[in-house]
Design an enzyme around this catalytic site. Structure first.
Site, PDB file in Angstrom:
ATOM      1  N   CYS F 120      66.927  59.726  22.219  1.00 17.65           N
ATOM      2  CA  CYS F 120      66.919  59.186  20.595  1.00 17.65           C
ATOM      3  C   CYS F 120      68.571  59.306  20.112  1.00 17.65           C
ATOM      4  O   CYS F 120      69.279  58.450  18.679  1.00 17.65           O
ATOM      5  CB  CYS F 120      66.257  59.814  19.736  1.00 17.65           C
ATOM      6  N   VAL F 121      69.435  59.887  21.022  1.00 23.42           N
ATOM      7  CA  VAL F 121      71.008  59.544  20.742  1.00 23.42           C
ATOM      8  C   VAL F 121      71.702  58.963  21.702  1.00 23.42           C
ATOM      9  O   VAL F 121      72.469  57.753  21.191  1.00 23.42           O
ATOM     10  CB  VAL F 121      71.670  61.170  20.993  1.00 23.42           C
TER      11      VAL F 121
END
Lengths: 207, 207, 207, 207, 207, 207, 207, 207
Positions: F120-121
């Site tokens: 997600c990052v």
């Protein structure tokens, strides 16, 4: 896509080994490995150098002082190797005799290990790199005061294009193919990899 | 003031050594020590048993199966030792021949090590303790799956009156006085304590 | 010499298993094991209980709330086990139905595991101990918020005479002798000890 | 079978809380917990004391010197608690006013936490134990210079019959049954257990 | 309720300090502390012994060999202390002169530290305990090969009624009350607790 | 000399913050931080974004499923922020609305944090980097399954020109000069740095 | 083959030292080193700067506030060094007087250390690097909140061409050859490397 | 700004998987993961390769010797995959059949995992990179002797432009969008991420 540090592969005929300051006093400063692990890896590197018949250069710093003599096992393995007892240069590469000995090998790939990592190893590694050599540091045969110091030294060397290896990786990269000598390589691994020795003994018992 | 577990001191003439299941397969399950550390400590214990001429009993579990044969170095060190290949008993103390061999030594102090700690070591240690033996477990010559398992096994044994030792502590407690044999003990330490070996080599170089 | 906690040995016919609050929500609070390790050990304990046909009691706390339902694999393994969904008692031993179920087993040895260690495990363990049961906590099938918490809980239980075990030690102590069922125990180990499975597969390939 | 330290169970009506030297300067000496973890556990213990309406006694050492003032949040939580600013006694139990305050509570169970563990906590814990109190140390609301120091302090206290707890274990042991106040206990946990709060929020979103 | 090891409190007038084998060679074997931490703690213990005017006994093993001379700072701190250079006894308690020196102090509490923990410390600690002395081991001024060894040695000593301390806990327990000498104790802490020194310097700057 | 990744400095007017998938379910997967540390750092980043009035974009993945709702505290802090509930895109950068929202900020510096780090990052960080944005990942407000995973994700991002930050470094780099608002920054630090809060409280008590 | 960051070697005549915010309050925030290790390394760097007569610049942030005064030992070592008490700039490089002082040294190599690593060290290091200076960060004389923060800061600096050093590596690289002053360098090492001091004392005793 | 290693994104249609030497003997050499974690990650990678229908190539080294047979689960998952039992080449890329099989896939992205990391993984990864392939190493499905070795191998590969991934990151990057198959991906995660499985089960119970 161009990589920061393109792969340079160790090649038996192109490589020399530099063992820097593996002295009895200095080795007792090492804290980033257990004593057993470090002793085993240093001797494994030395045995590998011998096994692959790589030109090997020994150097020490003030053997008659607190740093202590070269570890005896290493001395015995390489009775005829160039042996440069540096009169004071901290970076072995600052010693003319040492560099002369390196150049005399005619090799362009230098495998370096020593004590302590951020000085005795990193300094000649960085100097050699700056002169265009392909440099491979054997990380597990190089020790220092603690892991923080080691991590910093590794990142400094990585940034300068030094390739970080272990003795096992080095031996495998040099050997290329088990068929070149199954017995010999197997013996080297059996002597220095307890778990692999166990595999071999388990296997042998069942054959 | 009465202590939970009063001090019992190892005495050369009162002690026997039990090496339980140091087999090549089982040793590869050990994860609470580095491979080099574990190999070194097991052999150091074996060499110590030999050095102090302690009656030593070997036992294994299913050598012909996945557990693998007894580590060859141990087999070679004790060619004439009682050797009980247990047909199935997990706790060696459940094996009559084993207990008979222990009793035949006539010793009341039992030094135990093996693989894995919470089973092959703890079970006979607890059983022997329950029968009144003074029991000393050599913690660094006994290995298991991970540190959590080890910690639990240690606490269980401590609670039952087992004394937790290391091979070095055991050797020192047995030897009592360097003057009994300086050379011999020094050699034992030099072979199994790399840092002590360095001290001796540094010292020797300056004498 | 009298020990603080004399050895009590697990005996298949004397033992019952209490699985306390292995619920999907609570399990996600566990931080003293890797997720894979914890899942494996909990299921290994459950499979062992099944394998040894030990009376097993399940209990949960607020399954319909944030704590979540019992881990499905456990539910499936013991479809007929007494299942006490506690209406609010934190210490399962405070629940009459639970204690009644324990007493109904007629066993004097209790094997306990659960989430979280210092509460759901330690409380009934200490309560049962205080009532004279022999109590065995399966440490690696019991998890909690962090290692500090776990260490404190272990020491509290050790001091109160609880015996700290692991699922593997428990299985071995119950089985006593491989000859009772080599295939069955081997399968249990192969399913839950990856390294032992590797040994077996290596061995099998060579037979 | 008699245990070294039979189970003593915390009982809401029998217990008092002693918070020793949680001062801003001293708290910055704590290295065996992350700062966030320690702050959270100390406040969780304080909130629990408040929640269970346990008589609570505050004491400090040299607030006007380098040790710094009592952590403000604690001061605010217990505006009316006995507050003994010790003029110099290192062991709070050596201070007559402090012991008087403890005795005035009429409780026989003492829950102790403070900074640093091996001194400000261990000394009064051992002293109170020696006078027959049931002593419970909240390990995660007690901090010190490093883990080695903590481990030694824990073992010293364990040997003397102190029960090692955590704030969560303490709260659960005191509460006994969720039904006594589901909302209240849930709020306490939500405030001080981030992962449990997540469980509750996940659950709430789905209801 | 009777505890395994009832609290025995250090008392300035009842205590003597035994410093065992803090020699330059042996200190370089220590791996369970960082070098800086260990040096600091050993000197802190020595300074504390001096500060509290505790009778202190020094002993060494083979100073002229690889073990090396006593750390010079210790030698200088105690020029008039009994100094027993043991001719060979590993356990200092086996040396008559040493025990005579201990007895000559007339103290019943013995504070012991040394290198290495499981031998030079544990042996005399256990021997003294067996003769009825109250024994306090200063864990952070005692070092050894690794943490596994240390943990085993601690548990063995704990089980035998030895109280595990740190130099800071010892100093605080001996001092009892800051008012006995604020300046002196403050200076001791400032010299050996960097974080406390920072607190004092921050405080001083603001006064 | 040309550096691999020349310094790009965060500039208040050039930066936007992207908070990716800080959901209650996903946060309970995080194992590379203690729960207290992670909660604190995530909220510290959110508070900083608020404090510096940086345009902030929220995005989530399947809030109605197991991933759980956005952590409520974040939702409350940014009631008017663009909020993209992605219908299925794993890489937020694959979501047109999200990229549109980013572009709408008109900023060229993107500060990213989320759960889990390597997905997600890292995914939007790498995508944004590939499109020429200056990308800053707030490492301590981004969590994942374990440290191995985190280390790999960091090295992948570092190699691609992402700058690795922490919330504290980010806040300091944005603030530039304490004089811009001493009170405000001090409050931010006091709320999220317990040790700094202690310094401030110690200082305040002495003023 | 062109390296990302070619080796730049520290040269005594080209280097200046910048000590940034080693203040008593801030130093108590450091958690990525033990207190003893950090104190020792900071003073070792300061002593080295003095020994090599490198121009040294001191700077602090809000000495009169919670950050506390500069560590007194540093102040005493450099009574005449430029001392910039920054009125508010977080990045020392944003302070004109500081940069002016740096430029006044006429050096192109900057050796930087301070507290905390990711801000007080990294910011001026990155700024100086961006202006073409050769920048060397002394990692072990720079501390911060935890190892995660440190690791991120190191990778950010490495990527920007900063060379990561330790005080020992720095001293060795500057000294070049023991013969330049054996006594002086030996004294420096003896004062700050306990294990090396032990080697020297062992050696001295045998000479 | 040009990055050292621009982002290359895994693309389902462009990628092939190379599983190198996941043999039962070799897997028992792995020490940088717990056994459960490693087994789970290797199978998760294999299941992912299957799930995404990526061309997968298996290769082994001396299956009939101590290295042992390919892990059976892998063999069963890919019954029709190219299977190159290398007659001796250590670097799989030195084997013509292997390279031929790779080229036959027609893919330019290679996902590599194996045992041991610094040899069986790093060698073909570096070789493939040198020939222009985009190379992704699945770090958690690749194991080796210890963390030091792993760290060195990672840095060597990072420097040469290899992208370090995990199986989870790889699966997410390949899947792109949950909507492509929610059930399938969810099942994959449920099987190999115990904590995610718990989230799903908690969620399912509440639906």
């Amino acid at each position: 896509m161009s990589d920061a540090v393109p792969y340079r592969r160790l090649e038996k005929n192109d490589a020399a080994v530099l063992l820097v300051d593996h002295q009895t006093g200095l080795c007792n400063l090492v804290r980033d490995f257990s004593d057993d692990d470090f002793k085993n890896c240093v001797l494994a590197l030395a045995d590998s150098a011998k096994y692959f018949k790589l030109p090997t250069i020994l150097t020490t710093s003030f053997e008659n002082g607190p740093n202590g003599p070269l570890v005896p096992e290493i001395k015995e393995l390489f009775p005829d190797a160039p042996y440069i007892a540096r009169p004071g240069n901290i970076n072995a590469w600052d010693n003319e005799d040492f560099v002369k000995a390196v150049k005399a090998t005619g090799k362009k790939q230098l495998i370096i290990a020593g004590v302590v990592t951020e000085v005795c190893v990193a300094f000649p590694a960085l100097s050699a790199r700056a002169e265009g050599y392909e440099v491979f540091v054997v990380t597990d045969a190089s020790g220092t005061f603690n892991k923080t110091t080691r991590d910093a030294a590794w990142l400094r060397m990585q940034a300068a294009g030094v390739q970080l290896m272990t003795w096992f990786g080095m031996a495998c990269e040099l050997h290329r193919d088990w068929r070149n000598d199954i017995e010999g390589l197997g013996q080297l691994f059996s002597n220095h990899l307890p778990a692999y020795r166990n595999l071999m003994n388990s296997y042998g018992a069942r054959r």
